[in-house]
Design a protein around this motif. Structure first.
Motif, PDB file in Angstrom:
ATOM      1  N   PRO A  47     -26.073  68.734  28.904  1.00 20.13           N
ATOM      2  CA  PRO A  47     -25.428  69.737  28.063  1.00 20.13           C
ATOM      3  C   PRO A  47     -23.905  69.587  27.962  1.00 20.13           C
ATOM      4  O   PRO A  47     -23.291  70.356  27.233  1.00 20.13           O
ATOM      5  CB  PRO A  47     -25.775  71.048  28.770  1.00 20.13           C
ATOM      6  N   ALA A  48     -23.291  68.637  28.673  1.00 17.26           N
ATOM      7  CA  ALA A  48     -21.838  68.462  28.559  1.00 17.26           C
ATOM      8  C   ALA A  48     -21.493  67.597  27.352  1.00 17.26           C
ATOM      9  O   ALA A  48     -20.362  67.614  26.887  1.00 17.26           O
ATOM     10  CB  ALA A  48     -21.266  67.840  29.830  1.00 17.26           C
ATOM     11  N   TRP A  49     -22.458  66.796  26.893  1.00 18.99           N
ATOM     12  CA  TRP A  49     -22.317  65.986  25.678  1.00 18.99           C
ATOM     13  C   TRP A  49     -21.196  64.960  25.789  1.00 18.99           C
ATOM     14  O   TRP A  49     -20.480  64.715  24.830  1.00 18.99           O
ATOM     15  CB  TRP A  49     -22.107  66.881  24.442  1.00 18.99           C
ATOM     16  N   TYR A 107     -31.744  68.090  26.493  1.00 18.41           N
ATOM     17  CA  TYR A 107     -31.046  69.353  26.793  1.00 18.41           C
ATOM     18  C   TYR A 107     -31.972  70.289  27.575  1.00 18.41           C
ATOM     19  O   TYR A 107     -31.588  70.884  28.584  1.00 18.41           O
ATOM     20  CB  TYR A 107     -30.578  70.027  25.492  1.00 18.41           C
ATOM     21  N   ALA A 113     -31.386  71.526  31.466  1.00 18.79           N
ATOM     22  CA  ALA A 113     -30.862  72.877  31.693  1.00 18.79           C
ATOM     23  C   ALA A 113     -31.921  73.891  32.114  1.00 18.79           C
ATOM     24  O   ALA A 113     -31.579  75.010  32.497  1.00 18.79           O
ATOM     25  CB  ALA A 113     -30.161  73.372  30.423  1.00 18.79           C
ATOM     26  N   GLY A 155     -23.721  64.181  31.624  1.00 16.02           N
ATOM     27  CA  GLY A 155     -24.427  65.335  31.078  1.00 16.02           C
ATOM     28  C   GLY A 155     -24.042  66.666  31.694  1.00 16.02           C
ATOM     29  O   GLY A 155     -24.456  67.715  31.220  1.00 16.02           O
ATOM     30  N   GLY A 156     -23.262  66.629  32.758  1.00 17.35           N
ATOM     31  CA  GLY A 156     -22.827  67.888  33.374  1.00 17.35           C
ATOM     32  C   GLY A 156     -23.938  68.635  34.087  1.00 17.35           C
ATOM     33  O   GLY A 156     -23.877  69.861  34.239  1.00 17.35           O
ATOM     34  N   ALA A 208     -25.122  75.054  37.265  1.00 14.66           N
ATOM     35  CA  ALA A 208     -24.210  75.070  36.111  1.00 14.66           C
ATOM     36  C   ALA A 208     -24.933  74.439  34.921  1.00 14.66           C
ATOM     37  O   ALA A 208     -25.606  75.126  34.164  1.00 14.66           O
ATOM     38  CB  ALA A 208     -22.930  74.334  36.451  1.00 14.66           C
ATOM     39  N   GLY A 209     -24.856  73.116  34.760  1.00 12.97           N
ATOM     40  CA  GLY A 209     -25.600  72.468  33.669  1.00 12.97           C
ATOM     41  C   GLY A 209     -27.064  72.287  33.984  1.00 12.97           C
ATOM     42  O   GLY A 209     -27.896  72.183  33.087  1.00 12.97           O
ATOM     43  N   VAL A 218     -26.046  84.523  34.416  1.00 11.45           N
ATOM     44  CA  VAL A 218     -26.031  83.254  35.151  1.00 11.45           C
ATOM     45  C   VAL A 218     -26.034  82.047  34.225  1.00 11.45           C
ATOM     46  O   VAL A 218     -25.758  80.926  34.670  1.00 11.45           O
ATOM     47  CB  VAL A 218     -27.204  83.150  36.155  1.00 11.45           C
ATOM     48  N   PHE A 219     -26.364  82.238  32.961  1.00 12.13           N
ATOM     49  CA  PHE A 219     -26.339  81.135  32.011  1.00 12.13           C
ATOM     50  C   PHE A 219     -25.026  81.072  31.228  1.00 12.13           C
ATOM     51  O   PHE A 219     -24.868  80.244  30.344  1.00 12.13           O
ATOM     52  CB  PHE A 219     -27.527  81.235  31.044  1.00 12.13           C
ATOM     53  N   GLU A 274     -21.987  80.125  32.088  1.00 14.83           N
ATOM     54  CA  GLU A 274     -21.222  78.884  32.262  1.00 14.83           C
ATOM     55  C   GLU A 274     -21.836  77.756  31.430  1.00 14.83           C
ATOM     56  O   GLU A 274     -21.120  76.979  30.794  1.00 14.83           O
ATOM     57  CB  GLU A 274     -21.186  78.502  33.742  1.00 14.83           C
ATOM     58  N   LEU A 275     -23.163  77.666  31.431  1.00 10.75           N
ATOM     59  CA  LEU A 275     -23.853  76.636  30.646  1.00 10.75           C
ATOM     60  C   LEU A 275     -23.575  76.831  29.160  1.00 10.75           C
ATOM     61  O   LEU A 275     -23.298  75.868  28.429  1.00 10.75           O
ATOM     62  CB  LEU A 275     -25.363  76.706  30.912  1.00 10.75           C
ATOM     63  N   GLN A 302     -19.991  75.826  28.370  1.00  8.45           N
ATOM     64  CA  GLN A 302     -19.859  74.365  28.454  1.00  8.45           C
ATOM     65  C   GLN A 302     -20.410  73.707  27.185  1.00  8.45           C
ATOM     66  O   GLN A 302     -19.775  72.837  26.590  1.00  8.45           O
ATOM     67  CB  GLN A 302     -20.623  73.863  29.683  1.00  8.45           C
ATOM     68  N   ALA A 303     -21.609  74.138  26.761  1.00  7.40           N
ATOM     69  CA  ALA A 303     -22.238  73.539  25.587  1.00  7.40           C
ATOM     70  C   ALA A 303     -21.440  73.862  24.327  1.00  7.40           C
ATOM     71  O   ALA A 303     -21.226  72.988  23.477  1.00  7.40           O
ATOM     72  CB  ALA A 303     -23.677  74.032  25.455  1.00  7.40           C
ATOM     73  N   ALA A 305     -18.288  71.780  24.233  1.00  9.95           N
ATOM     74  CA  ALA A 305     -18.588  70.362  23.995  1.00  9.95           C
ATOM     75  C   ALA A 305     -18.964  70.115  22.537  1.00  9.95           C
ATOM     76  O   ALA A 305     -18.705  69.042  21.998  1.00  9.95           O
ATOM     77  CB  ALA A 305     -19.725  69.907  24.918  1.00  9.95           C
ATOM     78  N   LEU A 306     -19.581  71.102  21.901  1.00 16.24           N
ATOM     79  CA  LEU A 306     -20.054  70.929  20.527  1.00 16.24           C
ATOM     80  C   LEU A 306     -19.070  71.476  19.500  1.00 16.24           C
ATOM     81  O   LEU A 306     -19.373  71.530  18.310  1.00 16.24           O
ATOM     82  CB  LEU A 306     -21.419  71.601  20.361  1.00 16.24           C
TER      83      LEU A 306
END
Lengths: 355, 61
Positions: A62-64, A104, A108, A158-159, A164-165, B10-11, B13-14, B17-18, B21-22
């Motif tokens: 998911p860090a791409w 993804y 995740a 990919g993180g 976290a990821g 809890v999601f 941060e994800l 981040q996504a 990045a996008l």
């Protein structure tokens, strides 16, 4: 002449301790010590494939971050790979980036799942992979380090850091490394990559987003029906993800060679094995209503129309969604590996072998 | 068309981040209390209200 790198070159004290402290503090690893990716080692790794270092295969969610051959080589060095393993890693990343694999989701999800690499064809023997006793376990450098390189790529590009990821609730040991070769020599049937339409002499890698192997112990059955009944029972469990998101549910069955030989001796080919398992790996409708993902499941209309609590419902849409390989050594054990139900298995030929 | 993303705490941060990045970091992120699964309908309704309040603020923002 100094090699040119797109990646930043960091100068550190010349000791394993200093390099590992630096990398581990920055979460650039998997918790285990790494091999320092010096310019010389990265250049040697890059020579293991055809292609330019700055060639981009895609971006790793998911860090791409971009997956260039140079970045993959750095992670392969860190994992302890030899350059002759690198074509397998590059093909595996190509497969991971296929949209059908849904990387993804695999990265995740809260579900414990990791990409399992299954290597077929002559390269497996050429680089010394283990397909026999303990194939899923430790001891062989290519199995251990190719799988670890994929994990480092998923973390660093990919993180996929835990919590976290990578949101897996508990994770699983195969997130460190998950790489085997099919035991083609002891298989009574065509190997996996041939089922996908490739020539037996073509090397290939298949990526399967799977849980850890679930053991199937059958020391007494002497027929295909006997062994496959026990395997089917292991496949169909209430707590498994498989069956809830029905259309993308897949299961990999890794038969130990002794089980495979007994099954083949009953006259079963792979098609008969898959058909038997599809018919018998089922759960009663009434049991499915007890919990798991009941109520938030995604089923086709014909399954949603079920009224009889005793009706036995399949866990995958068709026999073709059950993959069968032979792996391991002596003994009466096989394994069932459920997928995460939002990722489909992908096979890629290994084509970047150096001239 | 206005759009927003819903994530549990809890999601968060994800999701951030996504989105970064996008290149969609400006997309409104509606954060509701974790978890969402295994919750009785009345608690799910409370979380929906939580998301709606944030959506309203984001659209008027």
């Amino acid at each position: 002449m100094e090699p040119h790198f797109s990646s930043e070159v960091i100068e550190l004290e010349d000791s394993l301790e200093a390099v590992n402290a630096y990398f581990l503090e920055r979460r650039w690893a998997d918790g285990l010590p790494i091999v320092p990716p010096t310019p010389e080692r990265v250049v040697a790794m890059l020579r293991g494939v055809r292609g330019e270092p700055d060639e981009v295969l895609g971006k790793i969610p998911p860090a791409w971050h971009e997956a260039t051959l140079e970045k993959l080589a750095i992670n392969a060095v860190m994992a302890g790979c030899l350059p002759e393993y690198f074509p397998v890693i590059v093909a595996a990343v190509e497969a991971l980036l296929d949209p059908a694999f849904n990387l993804y989701g695999v990265q995740a999800t809260t579900h414990p799942v990791a990409p399992l690499l299954i290597v077929n064809g002559p390269i497996a023997t050429a680089i010394g992979m283990n397909a026999g006793a303990g194939a899923f376990g430790p001891g062989w450098r290519p199995n251990a380090t190719i799988g670890r390189a994929i994990r480092l790529i998923l973390v660093n590009l990919g993180g996929a850091w835990p919590g976290a990821g990578d949101m897996a609730t508990q994770g699983q040991p195969s997130k460190y490394t998950y790489c085997i070769a099919e035991n083609e020599a002891e298989s009574p049937w065509a190997p996996l990559h041939v089922e996908w339409g490739l020539e037996p002499t073509q090397s290939a890698v298949t990526l399967f987003g799977g849980e850890n192997p679930h053991n199937v112990n059958d020391h007494v059955s002497q027929t295909a029906a006997g062994i496959l009944t026990v395997i089917a029972d292991t496949m169909a469990t209430l707590g498994s993800n498989v069956k809830w998101y029905f259309n993308q549910s897949q299961v990999l069955v890794a038969l130990g060679p002794e089980h495979a030989a007994t099954i083949a001796a009953s006259g079963f080919g792979k098609a008969e094995v898959k058909a038997f398992l599809w018919e018998h790996a089922r759960l009663p409708f009434g049991k499915l209503k007890l919990g798991g993902m009941w109520g938030i499941h995604d089923w086709p209309d014909w399954m949603n129309a079920t009224a009889d609590d005793g009706a036995l419902l399949p866990i995958v849409p068709s026999p073709e969604e059950i993959f069968v390989i032979v792996a391991g050594g002596p003994g009466k054990h096989s394994a069932v590996i459920p997928n995460c139900t939002f990722s489909r298995a992908v096979t890629r030929p290994i084509t970047r072998l150096p001239a | 068309m206005p759009a927003a993303v819903v994530a549990t705490t809890v999601f968060r941060e994800l999701a951030v981040q996504a989105a970064e990045a996008l290149g969609t970091a400006s997309l409104p992120l509606l954060v509701i209390e974790h978890p969402l699964g295994g919750e009785p309908p009345e608690r799910v309704a409370l979380k929906a209200e939580q998301a709606l309040r944030q959506l309203d603020a984001a659209l008027k923002g």
